[in-house]
Design an enzyme around this catalytic site. Sequence first.
Site, mmCIF file in Angstrom:
data_model
loop_
_atom_site.group_PDB
_atom_site.id
_atom_site.type_symbol
_atom_site.label_atom_id
_atom_site.label_comp_id
_atom_site.label_asym_id
_atom_site.label_seq_id
_atom_site.Cartn_x
_atom_site.Cartn_y
_atom_site.Cartn_z
ATOM 1 N N GLY A 32 -83.230 20.472 39.249
ATOM 2 C CA GLY A 32 -83.468 19.223 39.944
ATOM 3 C C GLY A 32 -84.037 19.395 41.329
ATOM 4 N NE ARG A 60 -70.852 26.623 30.786
ATOM 5 C CZ ARG A 60 -69.616 26.823 30.324
ATOM 6 N NH1 ARG A 60 -69.251 28.039 29.956
ATOM 7 N NH2 ARG A 60 -68.772 25.824 30.237
ATOM 8 C CB VAL A 61 -77.416 32.152 32.292
ATOM 9 C CG1 VAL A 61 -78.191 33.393 32.734
ATOM 10 C CG2 VAL A 61 -76.004 32.526 31.867
ATOM 11 C CE LYS A 62 -78.765 26.352 37.681
ATOM 12 N NZ LYS A 62 -78.933 24.876 37.642
ATOM 13 C CB THR A 63 -79.708 31.992 40.165
ATOM 14 O OG1 THR A 63 -78.313 31.710 40.094
ATOM 15 C CG2 THR A 63 -80.481 30.691 40.357
ATOM 16 C CE LYS A 134 -72.294 44.588 50.138
ATOM 17 N NZ LYS A 134 -71.837 45.218 48.881
ATOM 18 C CG HIS A 280 -37.892 18.144 74.456
ATOM 19 N ND1 HIS A 280 -38.633 19.275 74.648
ATOM 20 C CD2 HIS A 280 -37.500 17.728 75.685
ATOM 21 C CE1 HIS A 280 -38.670 19.571 75.937
ATOM 22 N NE2 HIS A 280 -37.991 18.642 76.590
ATOM 23 N N GLY A 309 -42.206 11.802 81.541
ATOM 24 C CA GLY A 309 -42.962 12.930 81.009
ATOM 25 C C GLY A 309 -43.045 12.938 79.497
ATOM 26 N NE ARG A 523 -30.256 14.146 52.278
ATOM 27 C CZ ARG A 523 -29.904 15.270 51.642
ATOM 28 N NH1 ARG A 523 -28.641 15.484 51.355
ATOM 29 N NH2 ARG A 523 -30.813 16.145 51.280
#
Length: 527
Positions: A32, A60-63, A134, A280, A309, A523
């Site tokens: 695409g 699924r497999v191209k690059t 890498k 606190h 404070g 609770r």
Amino acid sequence: MYALLSVSDKTGILELAKGLHALNIKLLSTGGTAKLLAEGGLPVTEVADHTGFPEMLDGRVKTLHPKVHGGLLARRDLPEHMAAISAHGIEAIDLLVVNLYPFEATVAKAGCTLEDAIENIDIGGPAMVRSAAKNWKDVAVLTESSQYATVLGELTATGQVSQKTKFSLSVAAFNRISQYDGAISDYLSGIQMADDGLASHMMFPAQSNGRFVKLQDLRYGENPHQQAAFYRDLHPAPGSLVTAVQLQGKELSYNNIADADAAWECVKSFKEPACVIVKHANPCGVAVGADPLEAYAKALKTDPTSAFGGIIAFNTRVGSEAAKAVARQFVEVLMAPDFSDDALAVFKAKPNVRILKIALPTGGASAWDRGQNAVDVKRVGSGILMQTADNHELSLADLKVVTQRQPTPEQLQDLLFAWKVAKYVKSNAIVFCKDGMTLGVGAGQMNRIDSGQIASIKAGHAGLSLNGSAAASDAFFPFRDGLDMVIDAGASCVIQPGGSLRDAEVISAADERGVAMVFSGVRHFRH
């Protein structure tokens, strides 16, 4: 010079590609993305044509091919690397632009199936990103559209991407892969597969992969000898503290942030105009009013000494009158969904006051949509405790009157108010309230009687009477002595979870003393 572009999110990709083409950079692309570039009038070579191997297995497999990964991984400073790719007709790829299949968005959708999730696990994209990252000294790898302008700017100005930028891009790329893999692990670790192949979701996955982004380094932690930093969730809830915009003031400290979170979580639980003052990590004053000024004035009355404070939070827009009242006190942090220009002008004379604007979400079907955590995490030695967040909201219909005396409508409202405050007070918690304000707050003691006595003492110091007040206990009274103590202090009605082995004894004591008592059925321990 080659650039390979393969993106799921097409934002800005055509403009980037046009800029690269103008610099005589050759474009490789897939599916695409290649179609979009071609339709945009750009010369682009499909990866399948570049590798001589077609896409297969529904994409699924191209690059996953040596001509791609060899071009990305070859070190330009090693003659043997360059000779190897030359011998195999592999062109070096100097720029990679990839964002991944939208796995996170897919699994976030209602009704997402395991099959949907699996098909949105990217394989080729992360493999290319890792290869390029890498080899960062030679390859610039872009994984989000916000990086496009910087890289294109450097290429236009100098003909290359700087080493500093390439390293930064590499780190961002590995972070993105970590986030992506973590999301996949979280999702799949939360799937329980039955023998018949039916999948169900577990509340807590078998492995949890926390993903946090650093917002800032802090000067120190709880104490000056400790180092600290502030991180946010990768995808923060709307209306949470980490989404705050600081409008003025000094840098937030570790303790400021912890206390601010306690105040913000409490104040946004109220629908009417409310003010919460925290010191606190515990509320020392909470009130609702007709407007922020009235809410603040009532909250301050509870414990003006502790409020000095403190951290102050409002759940509605702060105007000049409320700002003037707050400015008379010493305040560390002031938070609200919005401030008028006049209110901000009041604090120009106090530049050290940290002012945070946090946009509150509106509506929302879930706690997350309303800015609440779905899960709470507590660090322990070499581990963490995880639990669903305490997002329980009590209504009048949930209350069970257990005494002969029925609470009045006014008392019921006071009881609900007291219960809401007690939820945000450290256990053991006893809270006295009346007319939409706290009168005394007792927190964090090892027994409930001490907490109640502290709350009573604090009310006395503030000159407030507990006569006719509503008292809330975050957990049940194990003996009648705790109930007798709050009644002796002035409480005329009490809310507690119930569930003690001695509930009957405690109820009998309430009847004997002539007070109304309701059970919440839940609770609210807060450790």
